[in-house]
Write an enzyme that holds these catalytic residues in place. Structure first.
Site, short mmCIF file in Angstrom:
data_model
loop_
_atom_site.label_atom_id
_atom_site.label_comp_id
_atom_site.label_asym_id
_atom_site.label_seq_id
_atom_site.Cartn_x
_atom_site.Cartn_y
_atom_site.Cartn_z
CB CYS A 231 -0.97 0.00 1.17
SG CYS A 231 -2.16 -1.35 1.06
CG ASN B 213 -6.65 -0.56 1.43
OD1 ASN B 213 -6.02 -0.23 0.43
ND2 ASN B 213 -6.07 -0.92 2.56
CG HIS C 226 -3.08 3.53 2.20
ND1 HIS C 226 -3.65 3.13 1.01
CD2 HIS C 226 -3.08 2.43 3.01
CE1 HIS C 226 -3.96 1.85 1.09
NE2 HIS C 226 -3.63 1.41 2.29
N1 COA Z 1 -17.67 -8.37 9.82
C1 COA Z 1 -17.99 -8.80 11.05
N2 COA Z 1 -17.07 -9.10 11.96
C2 COA Z 1 -15.78 -8.98 11.61
C3 COA Z 1 -15.38 -8.54 10.32
C4 COA Z 1 -16.40 -8.24 9.41
N3 COA Z 1 -16.14 -7.81 8.17
N4 COA Z 1 -14.03 -8.49 10.29
C5 COA Z 1 -13.59 -8.90 11.48
N5 COA Z 1 -14.65 -9.20 12.27
C6 COA Z 1 -14.64 -9.70 13.63
C7 COA Z 1 -13.37 -10.47 13.95
O1 COA Z 1 -13.44 -11.79 13.42
C8 COA Z 1 -13.40 -10.44 15.46
O2 COA Z 1 -14.28 -11.43 15.89
P1 COA Z 1 -13.90 -12.31 17.19
O3 COA Z 1 -13.81 -11.32 18.31
O4 COA Z 1 -15.06 -13.24 17.28
O5 COA Z 1 -12.60 -12.97 16.87
C9 COA Z 1 -14.03 -9.08 15.77
O6 COA Z 1 -14.66 -8.64 14.56
C10 COA Z 1 -13.04 -8.03 16.19
O7 COA Z 1 -11.94 -8.11 15.27
P2 COA Z 1 -10.79 -7.08 15.33
O8 COA Z 1 -9.76 -7.44 14.28
O9 COA Z 1 -10.34 -6.93 16.74
O10 COA Z 1 -11.61 -5.77 14.90
P3 COA Z 1 -11.09 -4.33 14.68
O11 COA Z 1 -11.92 -3.39 15.40
O12 COA Z 1 -9.61 -4.26 14.85
O13 COA Z 1 -11.40 -4.11 13.12
C11 COA Z 1 -10.29 -4.14 11.03
C12 COA Z 1 -10.88 -4.98 12.15
C13 COA Z 1 -9.68 -5.11 9.99
C14 COA Z 1 -11.40 -3.34 10.39
C15 COA Z 1 -9.23 -3.20 11.61
O14 COA Z 1 -8.34 -3.93 12.40
C16 COA Z 1 -8.47 -2.49 10.56
O15 COA Z 1 -9.01 -1.71 9.81
N6 COA Z 1 -7.17 -2.71 10.51
C17 COA Z 1 -6.33 -2.08 9.50
C18 COA Z 1 -6.53 -2.77 8.21
C19 COA Z 1 -5.90 -2.02 7.10
O16 COA Z 1 -6.12 -0.86 6.97
N7 COA Z 1 -5.12 -2.72 6.30
C20 COA Z 1 -4.48 -2.19 5.20
C21 COA Z 1 -3.36 -1.32 5.66
S1 COA Z 1 -2.30 -1.07 4.36
#
Ligand code: COA
Length: 325
Positions: A103, A274, A244
């Protein structure tokens, strides 16, 4: 500048039909409403060609003497996609290479392009950021399917004069290989080659969302601050932060730490998700087309991606009209 996004829209409700997720969850945690996805048979190179054609049209000339394609989803593992893109847009013979910084790829490409121009090795560089993450996501993984979309954005860079709108005033890049597992396709490369027995999951893109979130905020804030210093600007003088488009919460956390009000932070991930290496050029083009980004505006770019890689850039916005193809 030129851009290209696929026609096919996939909404959060569409995803909820086959994944255990919901529109409310995705909107609240990421800010994404929908994303664009290529149809089977359309490649990253196809989108890159369209965005490149738009950029050359916007620049008023079909000429470029170097093509850089930032992508993590090349048309083939070998060879690079850039030579094919260059040939398809009538630039056969010019040097062309792919750049892999996930990214952060567009910012790495921007720094490379500027280096080629400053050294005199190139006069006009066509820089493209293009990705089709829909082709590498695990269809059953709600944590990645909700986030990524496909698209391409391109820019033509040339030598200019100090103070001219469009000046790249500061760039900074960084990486930390200890974070390699945060964002990875674990198998199918030389460490676990295709000749080995691969697992179904290991061939797909995986991401440790929570850690990525934490590192992304920290590194994007640091890079943006450093780019600003290199340009000799105060953060309060920045007109636009074009970060980004990873997640709306990451963008607002970065904006808050830089003390930039929300109206100065570009957001288009609600419609595109993204789009990896394409996300910064697509956000720039959208902000310029909407009239938010105007010639002379002090514009700060920042990104974080797999590797881990990160970067920041400070530029004044040029007087251009992006062409969407
Ligand atoms: N729908 C429903 N539940 C979801 C989900 C979705 N699309 N994606 C993840 N979950 C669940 C997980 O499985 C987890 O469940 P569990 O507690 O039963 O294991 C729960 O939500 C919490 O997951 P967590 O990863 O702690 O959530 P979060 O608040 O951190 O949000 C992201 C997840 C991926 C949205 C967040 O971490 C994020 O945006 N990270 C950066 C990703 C990114 O930008 N990547 C590219 C960078 S270059």
């Amino acid at each position: 500048m030129g851009t290209s996004i696929p026609e096919q829209v996939v909404t959060n409700d569409d995803l909820s039909e086959f994944l255990d997720t919901s529109d409310a969850w995705i909107r609240q945690r990421t800010g994404i409403r929908e994303r664009r996805v290529v149809r089977p048979g359309t490649s990253t190179g196809d989108l890159a060609v369209l965005a490149a054609e738009g950029a050359l049209k916007s620049a008023g000339s079909g000429e470029a003497d170097l093509v850089i394609l930032a992508t993590t989803t090349p048309d083939h593992p070998c060879p690079a996609t850039a030579p094919d893109v260059a040939q398809r847009i009538g630039l056969t013979g010019v040097p062309a290479f792919d750049l892999s910084a996930v990214c952060s790829g567009f910012l790495y490409g921007l720094s490379c392009a500027a280096g080629f121009i400053r050294s005199g090795a190139a006069e006009r560089v066509l820089l493209i950021g293009a990705d089709t993450y829909s082709t590498i996501l695990n269809p059953t993984d709600r944590t990645t399917r909700a986030i990524f979309g496909d698209g391409a954005g391109a820019m033509v860079l040339r030598a200019g004069h100090p103070g001219e709108p469009g000046e790249l005033a500061g760039v900074t890049l960084g990486s930390d290989g200890a974070l390699r597992d945060l964002i990875t396709i674990p198998e199918g490369g030389s460490r676990h080659p295709v000749g080995d027995e691969l697992t179904a999951e290991g061939r797909y893109f995986t991401m440790r969302g929570k850690s990525v979130y934490r590192h992304a905020v920290q590194r994007m804030v640091e890079s943006a601050t450093r780019a600003c210093e290199l340009a000799g600007w105060r953060l309060s003088e920045v007109d636009h932060l074009v970060a980004h488009q990873a997640n709306a919460r990451i963008i607002s956390a970065v904006g808050e730490r830089l003390r930039l009000p929300a109206e100065r932070c570009a957001v288009n991930l609600d419609r595109l998700g993204n789009t990896a290496a394409a996300s910064i050029p697509l956000a720039l083009a959208d902000a310029a087309t909407a009239g938010a980004l105007r010639p002379g505006h002090r514009t700060l770019l920042t990104a974080f991606g797999g590797g881990a890689t990160w970067g920041g850039a400070a530029l004044t916005w040029p007087d251009i009209t992006p062409v969407a193809v």
